[in-house]
Write a protein that holds these residues in place. Structure first.
Motif, PDB file in Angstrom:
ATOM      1  N   ARG A  47       0.795  -1.252  -0.098  1.00 38.61           N
ATOM      2  CA  ARG A  47      -0.068   0.110   0.172  1.00 38.61           C
ATOM      3  C   ARG A  47       0.945   0.931   0.037  1.00 38.61           C
ATOM      4  NH1 ARG A  47      -4.385   0.615   4.410  1.00 38.61           N
ATOM      5  NH2 ARG A  47      -5.265   2.071   2.924  1.00 38.61           N
ATOM      6  N   ILE A  48       1.980   1.227   0.430  1.00 32.78           N
ATOM      7  CA  ILE A  48       2.956   2.289   0.547  1.00 32.78           C
ATOM      8  C   ILE A  48       3.552   2.699  -0.838  1.00 32.78           C
ATOM      9  CG2 ILE A  48       5.059   3.169   1.773  1.00 32.78           C
ATOM     10  CD1 ILE A  48       4.218   1.274   3.801  1.00 32.78           C
ATOM     11  N   LEU A  49       3.465   3.865  -1.151  1.00 32.45           N
ATOM     12  CA  LEU A  49       4.083   4.374  -2.547  1.00 32.45           C
ATOM     13  C   LEU A  49       5.523   4.894  -2.108  1.00 32.45           C
ATOM     14  CD1 LEU A  49       0.990   6.462  -3.896  1.00 32.45           C
ATOM     15  CD2 LEU A  49       1.700   4.016  -4.100  1.00 32.45           C
ATOM     16  N   GLY A  50       6.159   4.875  -3.192  1.00 29.13           N
ATOM     17  CA  GLY A  50       7.709   5.231  -3.182  1.00 29.13           C
ATOM     18  C   GLY A  50       7.553   6.878  -3.052  1.00 29.13           C
ATOM     19  N   GLU A  51       8.727   7.432  -2.878  1.00 33.72           N
ATOM     20  CA  GLU A  51       8.928   8.807  -2.703  1.00 33.72           C
ATOM     21  C   GLU A  51       8.420   9.466  -3.917  1.00 33.72           C
ATOM     22  OE1 GLU A  51      12.268  12.148  -1.143  1.00 33.72           O
ATOM     23  OE2 GLU A  51      12.740  10.129  -1.261  1.00 33.72           O
ATOM     24  N   GLU A  52       9.098   9.192  -4.783  1.00 36.18           N
ATOM     25  CA  GLU A  52       8.750  10.062  -6.296  1.00 36.18           C
ATOM     26  C   GLU A  52       7.373  10.210  -6.587  1.00 36.18           C
ATOM     27  OE1 GLU A  52      10.115   9.780 -11.061  1.00 36.18           O
ATOM     28  OE2 GLU A  52      11.214   8.448  -9.433  1.00 36.18           O
ATOM     29  N   ALA A  53       6.526   8.799  -6.632  1.00 37.87           N
ATOM     30  CA  ALA A  53       5.200   8.594  -6.638  1.00 37.87           C
ATOM     31  C   ALA A  53       4.260   9.581  -5.899  1.00 37.87           C
ATOM     32  CB  ALA A  53       4.570   7.267  -6.601  1.00 37.87           C
ATOM     33  N   ARG A  54       4.638   9.645  -4.770  1.00 41.27           N
ATOM     34  CA  ARG A  54       4.099  10.309  -3.773  1.00 41.27           C
ATOM     35  C   ARG A  54       4.322  11.842  -4.026  1.00 41.27           C
ATOM     36  NH1 ARG A  54       7.411   8.117   0.324  1.00 41.27           N
ATOM     37  NH2 ARG A  54       9.055   9.601   1.353  1.00 41.27           N
ATOM     38  N   GLU A  55       5.267  12.215  -4.287  1.00 39.25           N
ATOM     39  CA  GLU A  55       5.686  13.546  -4.271  1.00 39.25           C
ATOM     40  C   GLU A  55       4.743  14.120  -5.771  1.00 39.25           C
ATOM     41  OE1 GLU A  55       9.659  14.432  -4.350  1.00 39.25           O
ATOM     42  OE2 GLU A  55       9.988  14.149  -2.259  1.00 39.25           O
ATOM     43  N   ALA A  56       4.750  13.438  -6.715  1.00 37.65           N
ATOM     44  CA  ALA A  56       4.157  13.668  -7.923  1.00 37.65           C
ATOM     45  C   ALA A  56       2.551  13.770  -7.672  1.00 37.65           C
ATOM     46  CB  ALA A  56       4.435  12.622  -9.026  1.00 37.65           C
ATOM     47  N   LEU A  57       2.124  12.874  -6.974  1.00 37.62           N
ATOM     48  CA  LEU A  57       0.780  12.837  -6.576  1.00 37.62           C
ATOM     49  C   LEU A  57       0.299  13.905  -5.729  1.00 37.62           C
ATOM     50  CD1 LEU A  57       0.127   8.989  -6.202  1.00 37.62           C
ATOM     51  CD2 LEU A  57      -1.112  10.167  -7.978  1.00 37.62           C
ATOM     52  N   LEU A  58       0.886  14.108  -4.617  1.00 40.30           N
ATOM     53  CA  LEU A  58       0.729  15.284  -3.722  1.00 40.30           C
ATOM     54  C   LEU A  58       0.917  16.807  -4.460  1.00 40.30           C
ATOM     55  CD1 LEU A  58       1.720  13.887  -0.500  1.00 40.30           C
ATOM     56  CD2 LEU A  58      -0.479  13.768  -1.543  1.00 40.30           C
ATOM     57  N   ALA A  59       1.426  16.772  -5.383  1.00 39.41           N
ATOM     58  CA  ALA A  59       1.690  17.992  -6.134  1.00 39.41           C
ATOM     59  C   ALA A  59       0.410  18.130  -6.998  1.00 39.41           C
ATOM     60  CB  ALA A  59       2.714  18.162  -7.006  1.00 39.41           C
ATOM     61  N   LEU A  60      -0.428  17.396  -7.404  1.00 39.47           N
ATOM     62  CA  LEU A  60      -1.680  17.658  -8.239  1.00 39.47           C
ATOM     63  C   LEU A  60      -2.733  18.104  -7.516  1.00 39.47           C
ATOM     64  CD1 LEU A  60      -1.951  13.903  -9.731  1.00 39.47           C
ATOM     65  CD2 LEU A  60      -1.010  15.807 -10.851  1.00 39.47           C
ATOM     66  N   LEU A 118      -2.935  13.278   7.112  1.00 40.14           N
ATOM     67  CA  LEU A 118      -2.735  14.476   6.188  1.00 40.14           C
ATOM     68  C   LEU A 118      -1.350  14.148   5.721  1.00 40.14           C
ATOM     69  CD1 LEU A 118      -3.804  17.128   8.809  1.00 40.14           C
ATOM     70  CD2 LEU A 118      -4.893  16.751   6.608  1.00 40.14           C
ATOM     71  N   ALA A 119      -1.305  14.876   4.332  1.00 41.62           N
ATOM     72  CA  ALA A 119       0.021  15.064   3.449  1.00 41.62           C
ATOM     73  C   ALA A 119       1.067  15.853   4.533  1.00 41.62           C
ATOM     74  CB  ALA A 119      -0.342  15.335   2.349  1.00 41.62           C
ATOM     75  N   PRO A 120       1.991  15.549   4.140  1.00 40.22           N
ATOM     76  CA  PRO A 120       3.156  16.515   4.980  1.00 40.22           C
ATOM     77  C   PRO A 120       2.894  18.051   4.686  1.00 40.22           C
ATOM     78  CG  PRO A 120       4.007  14.655   3.937  1.00 40.22           C
ATOM     79  CD  PRO A 120       2.864  14.603   3.331  1.00 40.22           C
ATOM     80  N   HIS A 121       2.481  18.253   3.758  1.00 39.64           N
ATOM     81  CA  HIS A 121       2.243  19.972   3.628  1.00 39.64           C
ATOM     82  C   HIS A 121       1.218  20.555   3.996  1.00 39.64           C
ATOM     83  CE1 HIS A 121      -1.120  19.243   0.613  1.00 39.64           C
ATOM     84  NE2 HIS A 121      -0.317  18.538  -0.074  1.00 39.64           N
ATOM     85  N   ALA A 122       0.522  19.329   4.957  1.00 39.60           N
ATOM     86  CA  ALA A 122      -0.866  20.059   5.593  1.00 39.60           C
ATOM     87  C   ALA A 122      -1.088  19.347   6.858  1.00 39.60           C
ATOM     88  CB  ALA A 122      -2.044  19.529   4.680  1.00 39.60           C
ATOM     89  N   ARG A 123       0.115  19.091   7.455  1.00 39.35           N
ATOM     90  CA  ARG A 123       0.082  18.565   9.010  1.00 39.35           C
ATOM     91  C   ARG A 123       0.193  19.740   9.777  1.00 39.35           C
ATOM     92  NH1 ARG A 123       3.897  13.277   7.624  1.00 39.35           N
ATOM     93  NH2 ARG A 123       2.105  12.352   6.301  1.00 39.35           N
ATOM     94  N   ASP A 124      -0.702  20.360  10.112  1.00 37.74           N
ATOM     95  CA  ASP A 124      -0.826  21.490  11.144  1.00 37.74           C
ATOM     96  C   ASP A 124      -2.296  21.433  11.989  1.00 37.74           C
ATOM     97  OD1 ASP A 124      -2.926  23.060   9.850  1.00 37.74           O
ATOM     98  OD2 ASP A 124      -1.321  24.264   8.973  1.00 37.74           O
ATOM     99  N   ARG A 125      -2.070  22.121  12.925  1.00 40.11           N
ATOM    100  CA  ARG A 125      -3.385  21.931  13.980  1.00 40.11           C
ATOM    101  C   ARG A 125      -4.456  22.012  13.343  1.00 40.11           C
ATOM    102  NH1 ARG A 125      -3.195  22.191  19.792  1.00 40.11           N
ATOM    103  NH2 ARG A 125      -5.287  22.387  20.510  1.00 40.11           N
ATOM    104  N   GLU A 126      -5.032  23.269  12.495  1.00 39.08           N
ATOM    105  CA  GLU A 126      -6.164  23.655  11.916  1.00 39.08           C
ATOM    106  C   GLU A 126      -6.457  22.590  11.031  1.00 39.08           C
ATOM    107  OE1 GLU A 126      -3.487  25.564  12.232  1.00 39.08           O
ATOM    108  OE2 GLU A 126      -4.155  27.046  13.421  1.00 39.08           O
TER     109      GLU A 126
END
Length: 221
Positions: A47-60, A118-126
């Motif tokens: 189930r775990i995606l590699g770094e390149e794939a996850r970065e590409a998907l989370l930029a979409l 949450l994705a790394p770019h969205a990991r805040d309290r709010e």
């Protein structure tokens, strides 16, 4: 929000909806495939995606149709639609400020258990409050759940503080959990109880009697 197991909710910074394509599913996996998230989730390796794939998907940005059409792989994922199925109710989260995939949540109607990430770019309290809060609302107002339960790692004090601020209170449950990858971790349980009537929509996934309201019958709409 109700109807045929398709759901849409909006918070101040998130748009949440039922997954519509395999692209939504892939993005949800990407949001939690990094090592920090897997310390808590402990998924199976497949189930775990590699770094390149996850970065590409989370930029979409799922609303940017021109960008989505530019990749053959993305077009194929978009072409594979997803139909709602019995069991766990998922929601995909998208940021309203820049349109990127932000995370996902799953709610089990049988047990009332909520899982969110949450994705790394969205990991805040709010974002944590909005994502968890939306899933809790879904449980109370769509699935007819009087109580929504969640587990957290007691080493994460901020998570405990956030859940407490959202009126989750300590609950009974096993103190340890074996993750899908076989690793065992310590956990603590909390629950959120609806303060008013709960609602179960027509077509909602069935819940067990223990998970449904006990103090008052669920309204169906």
């Amino acid at each position: 929000m109700c109807g045929h197991r398709r759901h849409t909710l909006r918070t101040a910074r998130l748009l949440l909806y039922s997954p519509e394509s395999w692209l939504d599913l892939a993005a949800a996996l990407a949001a939690a495939s990094d090592p920090d998230a897997q310390q808590w989730l402990g998924w199976e390796e497949e189930r775990i995606l590699g770094e390149e794939a996850r970065e590409a998907l989370l930029a979409l940005r799922p609303g940017d149709t021109d960008a989505l059409r530019s990749s053959v792989r993305i077009r194929r994922l978009l072409a594979r639609t997803m139909e709602p199925s019995p069991g766990t109710v998922p929601l995909i989260g998208v940021r309203t400020d820049d349109g990127r995939y932000a995370g996902a949540t799953e709610l089990d109607p049988a047990s009332g258990q909520l899982t969110a990430w949450l994705a790394p770019h969205a990991r805040d309290r709010e974002f944590i409050v909005e994502l968890t809060g939306a899933a809790t609302v879904l449980g109370h107002t769509h699935l007819g759940l009087r109580t929504v339960r969640a587990a957290y790692d007691p080493r994460h004090a901020e998570t405990a503080e956030v859940l407490s601020a959202m009126r989750f209170v300590p609950a009974d449950g096993p103190p340890r959990q074996t993750l899908p990858n076989g690793r065992e971790i310590g956990i603590r349980w909390v629950q959120h109880t609806a303060s008013g009537p709960v609602t179960r929509c027509r077509g909602a996934a069935p819940s067990t009697p223990a998970a449904r309201t006990e103090a008052a019958p669920a309204e169906e709409r």
